[in-house]
Design a protein around this motif. Sequence first.
Motif, PDB file in Angstrom:
ATOM      1  N   VAL A  81       0.870  -1.175   0.000  1.00 51.26           N
ATOM      2  CA  VAL A  81       0.000   0.000   0.000  1.00 51.26           C
ATOM      3  C   VAL A  81       0.903   1.220   0.000  1.00 51.26           C
ATOM      4  N   LEU A  82       0.714   2.123  -0.957  1.00 52.01           N
ATOM      5  CA  LEU A  82       1.664   3.206  -1.193  1.00 52.01           C
ATOM      6  C   LEU A  82       1.287   4.521  -0.527  1.00 52.01           C
ATOM      7  N   ASP A  83       0.072   4.621   0.012  1.00 50.03           N
ATOM      8  CA  ASP A  83      -0.388   5.893   0.558  1.00 50.03           C
ATOM      9  C   ASP A  83      -0.999   5.710   1.939  1.00 50.03           C
ATOM     10  N   THR A  84      -0.996   6.786   2.690  1.00 51.23           N
ATOM     11  CA  THR A  84      -1.708   6.805   3.970  1.00 51.23           C
ATOM     12  C   THR A  84      -3.090   7.417   3.814  1.00 51.23           C
ATOM     13  N   GLU A  85      -3.294   8.203   2.741  1.00 54.23           N
ATOM     14  CA  GLU A  85      -4.587   8.806   2.418  1.00 54.23           C
ATOM     15  C   GLU A  85      -4.839   8.601   0.928  1.00 54.23           C
ATOM     16  N   PRO A  86      -6.097   8.588   0.497  1.00 57.40           N
ATOM     17  CA  PRO A  86      -6.382   8.394  -0.928  1.00 57.40           C
ATOM     18  C   PRO A  86      -5.806   9.521  -1.790  1.00 57.40           C
ATOM     19  N   VAL A  87      -5.249   9.177  -2.933  1.00 57.95           N
ATOM     20  CA  VAL A  87      -4.825  10.195  -3.899  1.00 57.95           C
ATOM     21  C   VAL A  87      -6.013  10.674  -4.720  1.00 57.95           C
ATOM     22  N   LEU A  88      -7.076   9.883  -4.754  1.00 58.40           N
ATOM     23  CA  LEU A  88      -8.309  10.265  -5.438  1.00 58.40           C
ATOM     24  C   LEU A  88      -9.447  10.238  -4.428  1.00 58.40           C
ATOM     25  N   PRO A  89     -10.033  11.388  -4.101  1.00 62.69           N
ATOM     26  CA  PRO A  89     -11.162  11.393  -3.167  1.00 62.69           C
ATOM     27  C   PRO A  89     -12.386  10.730  -3.780  1.00 62.69           C
ATOM     28  N   ALA A  90     -13.393  10.488  -2.945  1.00 61.15           N
ATOM     29  CA  ALA A  90     -14.571   9.730  -3.379  1.00 61.15           C
ATOM     30  C   ALA A  90     -15.275  10.381  -4.559  1.00 61.15           C
ATOM     31  N   ASP A  91     -15.371  11.722  -4.553  1.00 55.26           N
ATOM     32  CA  ASP A  91     -16.104  12.369  -5.653  1.00 55.26           C
ATOM     33  C   ASP A  91     -15.386  12.179  -6.986  1.00 55.26           C
ATOM     34  N   LEU A  92     -14.036  12.142  -6.970  1.00 59.58           N
ATOM     35  CA  LEU A  92     -13.309  11.908  -8.214  1.00 59.58           C
ATOM     36  C   LEU A  92     -13.474  10.471  -8.697  1.00 59.58           C
ATOM     37  N   LEU A  93     -13.495   9.510  -7.780  1.00 57.86           N
ATOM     38  CA  LEU A  93     -13.741   8.122  -8.181  1.00 57.86           C
ATOM     39  C   LEU A  93     -15.106   7.994  -8.833  1.00 57.86           C
ATOM     40  N   HIS A  94     -16.112   8.642  -8.249  1.00 55.57           N
ATOM     41  CA  HIS A  94     -17.455   8.599  -8.843  1.00 55.57           C
ATOM     42  C   HIS A  94     -17.479   9.314 -10.196  1.00 55.57           C
ATOM     43  N   LEU A  95     -16.737  10.423 -10.302  1.00 55.31           N
ATOM     44  CA  LEU A  95     -16.691  11.149 -11.574  1.00 55.31           C
ATOM     45  C   LEU A  95     -16.059  10.289 -12.665  1.00 55.31           C
ATOM     46  N   LEU A  96     -14.972   9.596 -12.342  1.00 52.00           N
ATOM     47  CA  LEU A  96     -14.312   8.740 -13.324  1.00 52.00           C
ATOM     48  C   LEU A  96     -15.205   7.574 -13.725  1.00 52.00           C
ATOM     49  N   LEU A 260      -8.660  17.410 -10.714  1.00 47.41           N
ATOM     50  CA  LEU A 260      -7.813  17.697  -9.556  1.00 47.41           C
ATOM     51  C   LEU A 260      -8.544  17.374  -8.255  1.00 47.41           C
ATOM     52  N   PRO A 261      -7.830  16.854  -7.255  1.00 49.08           N
ATOM     53  CA  PRO A 261      -8.434  16.697  -5.923  1.00 49.08           C
ATOM     54  C   PRO A 261      -8.404  18.036  -5.184  1.00 49.08           C
ATOM     55  N   PHE A 262      -9.453  18.313  -4.434  1.00 43.51           N
ATOM     56  CA  PHE A 262      -9.537  19.549  -3.654  1.00 43.51           C
ATOM     57  C   PHE A 262      -9.840  19.217  -2.206  1.00 43.51           C
ATOM     58  N   ALA A 263      -9.345  20.078  -1.319  1.00 39.64           N
ATOM     59  CA  ALA A 263      -9.643  19.903   0.104  1.00 39.64           C
ATOM     60  C   ALA A 263     -11.066  20.360   0.427  1.00 39.64           C
ATOM     61  N   ARG A 264     -11.481  21.516  -0.113  1.00 41.83           N
ATOM     62  CA  ARG A 264     -12.796  22.083   0.205  1.00 41.83           C
ATOM     63  C   ARG A 264     -13.357  22.797  -1.020  1.00 41.83           C
ATOM     64  N   LEU A 265     -13.540  22.099  -2.090  1.00 42.04           N
ATOM     65  CA  LEU A 265     -14.055  22.732  -3.309  1.00 42.04           C
ATOM     66  C   LEU A 265     -15.505  23.160  -3.087  1.00 42.04           C
ATOM     67  N   GLY A 266     -15.782  24.446  -3.303  1.00 41.72           N
ATOM     68  CA  GLY A 266     -17.124  24.954  -3.070  1.00 41.72           C
ATOM     69  C   GLY A 266     -17.760  25.619  -4.263  1.00 41.72           C
ATOM     70  N   LEU A 267     -16.967  25.887  -5.321  1.00 39.66           N
ATOM     71  CA  LEU A 267     -17.501  26.596  -6.487  1.00 39.66           C
ATOM     72  C   LEU A 267     -16.678  26.222  -7.714  1.00 39.66           C
ATOM     73  N   ILE A 268     -17.363  25.957  -8.816  1.00 38.49           N
ATOM     74  CA  ILE A 268     -16.705  25.726 -10.104  1.00 38.49           C
ATOM     75  C   ILE A 268     -17.213  26.777 -11.077  1.00 38.49           C
ATOM     76  N   ILE A 269     -16.283  27.428 -11.766  1.00 40.42           N
ATOM     77  CA  ILE A 269     -16.628  28.406 -12.800  1.00 40.42           C
ATOM     78  C   ILE A 269     -16.020  27.925 -14.110  1.00 40.42           C
ATOM     79  N   CYS A 270     -16.841  27.815 -15.124  1.00 42.05           N
ATOM     80  CA  CYS A 270     -16.398  27.360 -16.442  1.00 42.05           C
ATOM     81  C   CYS A 270     -16.521  28.542 -17.404  1.00 42.05           C
ATOM     82  N   ASP A 271     -15.415  29.263 -17.600  1.00 39.94           N
ATOM     83  CA  ASP A 271     -15.428  30.457 -18.441  1.00 39.94           C
ATOM     84  C   ASP A 271     -15.393  30.062 -19.916  1.00 39.94           C
ATOM     85  N   GLU A 272     -15.998  30.894 -20.769  1.00 40.45           N
ATOM     86  CA  GLU A 272     -16.101  30.602 -22.208  1.00 40.45           C
ATOM     87  C   GLU A 272     -16.633  29.184 -22.409  1.00 40.45           C
TER      88      GLU A 272
END
Length: 683
Positions: A81-96, A260-272
């Motif tokens: 086991v190479l990590d002590t914490e996930p490199v991909l949080p749960a929301d990213l696993l679901h997104l993939l 990207l993994p985020f600690a506390r992502l609260g807003l996404i802005i998609c410009d253009e």
Amino acid sequence: MTTTANESSAHTDDNQEQQVWQVLLPGQPGQPLDYLAPRDSHLVLGMRVLVPIGSSRRVGVLWSCHAASMARLRLKTIIAVLDTEPVLPADLLHLLAWSSDHYHTPPGQALAAALPAAIRRLPTSRRQDNPIGAASAVAASPSCAWPLTADQQQALAAITSAMGQRAVLLLHGVTGSGKTEVFLHAIAHAAASQGLQTLLMTPEIGLTPQLSASCSARLPGLAVATVHSGMTERERLAARRAAATGEACVVVGTRSAVFLPFARLGLIICDEEHDTSYKQSESWRYNGRDLAIVRSRLLHIPVVLASATPSLESMRWALAGHYQHLIMQQRPVNRQGATIHCIDCRHQKLEAGMSPALLEAIAQQLQRGGQVLLFQNRRGYAPMVRCTDCGAILGCHQCDARLILHTQPGQPFLLCHHCGLQRLLPALCPTCGTPALQPMGTGTQRLEAALQERFAGARIARIDRDSMRRKGHLGQTLQAVRTGEVQIVVGTQMIAKGHDFPGVTLAAVMDADEGLLSPDFRAADRMAQLITQVAGRAGRGERPGLVIIQTHQPRHVVLRTLLDQGYDGYVRMTLLQRKTTHWPPYWRLALLHAEARHEDTPLQTLQQLAEQGRNLLAGQSGVQVLGPMPATMVKRRGLYRAQLLVRASNARLLHAFLHRFLPQKMTQKGVRLILDVDPMDLL
């Protein structure tokens, strides 16, 4: 059925049930592999592990787990086991997982896009420190005190009210209405009131310096990270760590930043948000804008889609009430806007693509101290070279395409923009042997040369992929334009969107006909957006602007609608047409490409698949198989190509059919199949 990782060397009670961990390998073509956990290990989904694959070892990610009887399965054990914490949080696993299903691509390909190469590599020691670090506190609250117009205040209030909720907001503001100002206030609110991070996505690498600089200058208390493919691996890894630890409160990035993994992502802005660069054109063909919407729903946070020329898909959902439609029609009081003139180029003698009226307008604006921006969406010196004796056109032997003439000090050369083939310009025609080869048409290099000759005292900058290869050169050139050091800007679509050039008083579209005459039904959308975006570069300062559109099709319905009713009028007209003719954004598409070394193979393969597909659809409505037909460019990079289009009345019917229709192996018998779900380009 889950693939197993060969036979096990682990000895367990055959009647005992154990946790079986599915490990996904980056780039793996199949499904995840099953393994047993090592003794006394702490496993969490999203962690990296080292697993045996035959006689080798690979780094994978814990994808899922389930209980199974050892009497039925003989499995290998995870090595480490190479990590002590996930490199991909749960929301990213679901997104993939969602992405893999939606785009009908192996999950390992999706994983490869989400994990930097440095994290995918085999470690040198058994245990590594977590490459994304641990969460830390958000930086100090920012100050963002510039005044807002009434439209901006209403838009900001809607965004801040949506914080902590699933919401898609379409920020539809005319060019120069101050959408970036709304972004900055929203980012400041998210950070100051709730300590949340913001992902600010942009379609082009060239737009990241401007947005990053605006965030850093206007939000001095917040750390800003930037991520895009033009950065080094070390730089991208540092930006990833800053997002994951919470060190960066704002991340500005292109389409891949959605992973990207985020600690506390609260807003996404998609410009253009309308820009087709959000769509990946090679390998796994995902749409970064669409994945931003999905990720916001997984996290129960708002996503803001912003554009002066929203996509027809976004306009459809906004007009139907599924997206909150935030309209900004006001410009700040010191911004004058622009007047648009259409020039009929029929029966006119053009100089490097410039009409006499355009040349006169350029001279007048330069005399008054204004800046000029000329949009020419063709790189190189000339789009083709023709023999004036025999009529032969120099082409690429690997592609069904013309070779583009480029200039460089000492010797002009020919370049294929599809496969990269390059050779010197011959002195004699290869077909008839006469010295009668002549460049035809105008590219950015030819336009730049003509302007240098006519306006010798003006400083001219050319912005295209060829001239901006050196790292940092694009940012330096854009800054020179903003400060007024450059008087004339010549460029491709790199200059058409998102940039704020307050000194530009004349913007010109050199040739509006390219998008009007294309067989791709979306080409007119792109041209309407480009014309509107280019027009928006003029008149953003205190002086009024002038926009000139050159065309040989002055009465074309798309152009007339755009000029008489604006982009909103074009959208209303086009949505009605698409609804009655069963095209997006009302129906959904999937384009199946086939490519092979032998000319007949792609079409024959797709003909067989089309017949099978129509048999599956016998008696069913709402799904159609159209084609197959040869691709518009039949040969590209030495491969022959054909395509098959699947059209469905909704996404559910489309994906249900694709799951039954697509072959298990997309590469077989010398032919490669490539699926593009929700394609942006049919050519």
